[in-house]
Write a protein that holds these residues in place. Structure first.
Motif, short mmCIF file in Angstrom:
data_model
loop_
_atom_site.label_atom_id
_atom_site.label_comp_id
_atom_site.label_asym_id
_atom_site.label_seq_id
_atom_site.Cartn_x
_atom_site.Cartn_y
_atom_site.Cartn_z
N SER A 1 38.53 -26.07 4.23
CA SER A 1 38.40 -24.77 4.21
C SER A 1 39.30 -24.60 5.28
CB SER A 1 37.03 -24.19 3.78
OG SER A 1 35.84 -24.69 4.78
N ASN A 2 39.36 -24.76 6.25
CA ASN A 2 40.20 -24.59 7.01
C ASN A 2 40.78 -23.26 7.27
OD1 ASN A 2 42.06 -24.62 10.09
ND2 ASN A 2 40.16 -24.37 11.06
N GLU A 3 41.42 -21.28 7.93
CA GLU A 3 42.58 -21.15 6.86
C GLU A 3 43.51 -22.02 8.06
OE1 GLU A 3 43.36 -19.07 5.66
OE2 GLU A 3 40.59 -18.43 4.84
N ASP A 4 43.58 -22.67 9.07
CA ASP A 4 44.95 -23.31 9.58
C ASP A 4 45.55 -24.86 8.73
OD1 ASP A 4 44.57 -21.39 11.38
OD2 ASP A 4 43.49 -22.62 13.17
N ASP A 5 44.22 -25.26 8.41
CA ASP A 5 44.59 -26.94 8.03
C ASP A 5 45.11 -26.27 7.10
OD1 ASP A 5 43.52 -28.49 10.07
OD2 ASP A 5 41.68 -28.34 9.18
N ILE A 6 45.14 -25.66 5.32
CA ILE A 6 44.97 -24.52 4.89
C ILE A 6 46.67 -24.07 5.11
CG2 ILE A 6 45.45 -23.49 2.80
CD1 ILE A 6 41.95 -23.40 2.79
N ARG A 7 47.17 -23.72 5.72
CA ARG A 7 48.10 -23.45 6.15
C ARG A 7 49.43 -24.52 6.49
NH1 ARG A 7 46.04 -18.30 8.45
NH2 ARG A 7 45.94 -19.60 10.70
N PHE A 8 48.76 -25.50 7.10
CA PHE A 8 49.58 -26.28 7.46
C PHE A 8 49.28 -27.12 6.22
CE2 PHE A 8 49.78 -31.53 8.12
CZ PHE A 8 50.50 -31.39 8.48
N LEU A 9 49.10 -27.36 5.12
CA LEU A 9 49.80 -27.87 3.95
C LEU A 9 50.49 -28.01 3.64
CD1 LEU A 9 45.79 -29.94 2.85
CD2 LEU A 9 47.87 -30.99 4.05
N THR A 10 49.53 -26.07 2.96
CA THR A 10 51.39 -25.40 2.58
C THR A 10 52.03 -25.20 3.15
OG1 THR A 10 49.54 -23.82 1.28
CG2 THR A 10 51.61 -23.22 1.11
N GLY A 11 52.75 -25.03 4.38
CA GLY A 11 53.82 -25.36 4.90
C GLY A 11 54.21 -26.75 4.48
N ARG A 12 53.24 -27.77 4.60
CA ARG A 12 54.26 -29.21 4.71
C ARG A 12 54.66 -29.41 3.15
NH1 ARG A 12 54.91 -32.01 9.53
NH2 ARG A 12 55.13 -34.61 8.76
N PHE A 13 53.95 -28.90 1.84
CA PHE A 13 54.79 -29.32 1.00
C PHE A 13 55.55 -28.69 0.41
CE2 PHE A 13 50.85 -31.72 0.75
CZ PHE A 13 50.82 -32.51 -0.42
N ALA A 14 55.50 -27.14 1.10
CA ALA A 14 57.26 -26.17 0.94
C ALA A 14 58.67 -27.26 1.69
CB ALA A 14 56.81 -24.56 1.21
N GLN A 15 58.26 -28.56 2.94
CA GLN A 15 59.01 -28.63 2.62
C GLN A 15 59.96 -29.89 2.04
OE1 GLN A 15 58.69 -30.02 6.94
NE2 GLN A 15 57.04 -28.05 7.19
N LYS A 16 59.05 -30.27 1.75
CA LYS A 16 59.17 -31.97 -0.18
C LYS A 16 59.71 -31.48 -0.71
CE LYS A 16 55.04 -34.01 2.15
NZ LYS A 16 56.01 -34.78 2.81
N PRO A 17 61.33 -32.12 -0.98
CA PRO A 17 61.86 -31.71 -1.83
C PRO A 17 61.42 -32.29 -3.59
CG PRO A 17 62.51 -33.51 -1.14
CD PRO A 17 61.28 -32.63 -0.49
N ALA A 18 60.29 -32.77 -4.02
CA ALA A 18 59.56 -32.75 -5.44
C ALA A 18 58.41 -33.70 -4.58
CB ALA A 18 60.86 -34.25 -5.82
N MET A 19 57.83 -33.56 -5.51
CA MET A 19 56.82 -34.58 -6.43
C MET A 19 56.61 -34.74 -7.48
SD MET A 19 53.09 -32.16 -4.80
CE MET A 19 53.22 -30.50 -6.23
N TYR A 20 56.50 -36.09 -7.45
CA TYR A 20 55.98 -36.98 -8.78
C TYR A 20 54.94 -37.43 -9.77
CZ TYR A 20 59.91 -37.82 -6.14
OH TYR A 20 61.52 -38.15 -5.52
N ILE A 21 55.01 -37.26 -10.98
CA ILE A 21 53.70 -36.72 -12.33
C ILE A 21 53.96 -38.54 -11.79
CG2 ILE A 21 52.96 -37.02 -14.06
CD1 ILE A 21 54.71 -34.50 -15.04
N ALA A 22 52.86 -38.99 -11.66
CA ALA A 22 52.22 -40.73 -11.96
C ALA A 22 51.87 -41.06 -13.23
CB ALA A 22 51.27 -41.07 -10.92
N ASP A 23 50.53 -39.82 -13.87
CA ASP A 23 49.87 -39.89 -14.41
C ASP A 23 49.55 -38.69 -15.22
OD1 ASP A 23 48.88 -41.49 -16.70
OD2 ASP A 23 47.27 -42.39 -15.73
#
Length: 416
Positions: free
Chosen positions: A188-210
């Motif tokens: 719930s920490n806003e800094d941690d939420i912003r970090f995760l949102t920004g970090r995934f924005a740098q990833k070119p893809a995610m993969y459906i496993a199941d």
């Protein structure tokens, strides 16, 4: 880039989570769900498999069943069995199987990423199964069950997750049906939420496993709602669907094995003779000795005897990510060429056994006389899955079996 966002999860109070939580809708049939939910009005099966509220034999695809899902979902909220968080958050979901724990992030993934291919697939979907889940999403206006994503390992995300999992979890229980442990923490920490949102924005893809059908249904309904909304802005909740995202290296892909009803008119001696054209056969003492230790090794059970099979050198085209898979090689050199099984999806002479059931289940199916032989494979790796998805290719049918399965009912994502 990939877009994720936090969301206000609908979830059970801590003291009710074990009564609400269930296995995924597609790992058991209606009667198994009816038995598991017996005497438990709070079981999520009343929402995800609501045919159990009707007489035995009622089709799970009947219109009244989807209507019942809507009624039951509303009832769960009215009774306080599901309560919505008042803040947008991410969640950490941990699963422990046989001493190994994997840590996933529960997020709202973007419909647009699914549509444009940033969320990568490796399996084909069937339209009838897509439409069933689409009807369910429309009826409940929610993603009742998460889909299962993988992402390339990220040590900074791991460090953040470790900070939370060092604390006491919100949920912590062991499921009675499989003995796997399930835990949940809230970010719930806003800094941690912003970090995760920004970090995934740098990833070119995610993969459906199941969960390819659930992913397709969730994204297609979200896109449908966007088309019908004259005031669409792109920020509406229906532009996202719920996923649990795990670091790829933490995931366990098990073998997905085959059992076959007959030898296509051959006796055992003839079958072995023809098999030896492509494989070196070694008789072994037991199932443990038969287990493949690397790619292009297989285990065969026939006439109450286990064999190790080694594909001859030069028969696997390692430059082709699909044709070099053991599921492809076993289909080509055993199931198709020798046994005449051309279509794994439709041929009634073959069935499939997930690796969690073990080789004892293969022996049981053959020794009972139901099946004539069993063929066990070396598991596909996450690297192979991601390489194939990156190339826009599709894996052969019945290639992957992920364990443990995500528990349903811990977290739900409402679309409005």
């Amino acid at each position: 880039m990939t877009k994720i966002k936090p969301f206000k999860a609908l979830r059970p109070p801590k003291e009710l989570v074990e009564q609400v939580a269930s296995r995924p809708y597609d790992v058991l049939d209606s009667e198994e769900a009816r038995a598991e939910a017996a005497g438990n009005a709070m079981s999520l099966y009343h929402i995800i498999k609501p045919e159990i509220d009707f007489p035995v034999g009622t089709s799970e695809y009947a219109p009244c069943v989807y209507e019942q899902a809507t009624r039951n979902f509303q009832l769960f909220q009215e009774k306080g069995w599901l309560v919505q968080d008042d803040k947008e958050q991410y969640y950490v979901y941990a699963q422990t199987m046989k001493g190994k724990t994997q840590f996933g992030l529960v997020v709202a993934a973007a419909v647009k990423d699914y549509m444009d291919g940033s969320i990568k697939k490796h399996e084909l979907t069937r339209k009838d199964k897509e439409e069933d889940r689409m009807k369910h999403v429309r009826a409940t206006c929610a993603n009742m069950e998460p889909v299962f994503f993988a992402y390339p390992d990220d040590s900074d995300i791991d460090a953040l997750v470790a900070r939370y999992t060092a604390q006491a979890p919100v949920y912590d229980f062991t499921a009675p049906d499989d003995g796997f442990r399930h835990q949940l923490w809230i970010i719930s920490n806003e800094d941690d939420i912003r970090f995760l949102t920004g970090r995934f924005a740098q990833k070119p893809a995610m993969y459906i496993a199941d969960g390819h059908h659930r992913s397709a249904a969730a994204a297609l309904v979200g896109a449908e709602m966007a088309r019908e909304d004259k005031n669409w802005s792109g920020e509406e909740e229906y532009n996202y669907f719920m996923a649990v995202c795990f670091p790829a290296s933490q995931l366990t892909v098990l073998d997905y094995n085959r059992v076959v009803r007959d030898l296509n008119g051959m006796d055992s001696a003839t079958f072995f003779q023809r098999l030896s054209v492509h494989f070196e056969l070694t008789k072994v003492e037991n199932a443990d000795a038969a287990h493949p230790e690397k790619r292009h090794q297989f285990a065969l059970y026939l006439d109450k005897q286990w064999y190790r099979l080694q594909l001859h050198d030069g028969l696997a085209n390692e430059n082709d990510p699909i044709q070099s898979l053991d599921v492809s090689l076993s289909s080509r050199y055993v199931l198709d060429e020798l046994l005449g099984i051309k279509d794994l999806r439709t041929d009634k002479r073959i069935d499939f056994v997930g690796g969690l059931r073990g080789y004892a289940e293969l022996e049981r199916r053959v020794d009972s006389g139901e099946m004539r032989m069993a063929l066990a494979l070396y598991p596909v790796s996450m690297d192979e899955i991601m390489t194939i998805a990156d190339q826009g290719c599709i894996m052969p049918p019945k290639a992957t079996w992920f364990e443990p399965k995500l528990r349903s009912g811990l977290v739900i994502h409402k679309l409005v």
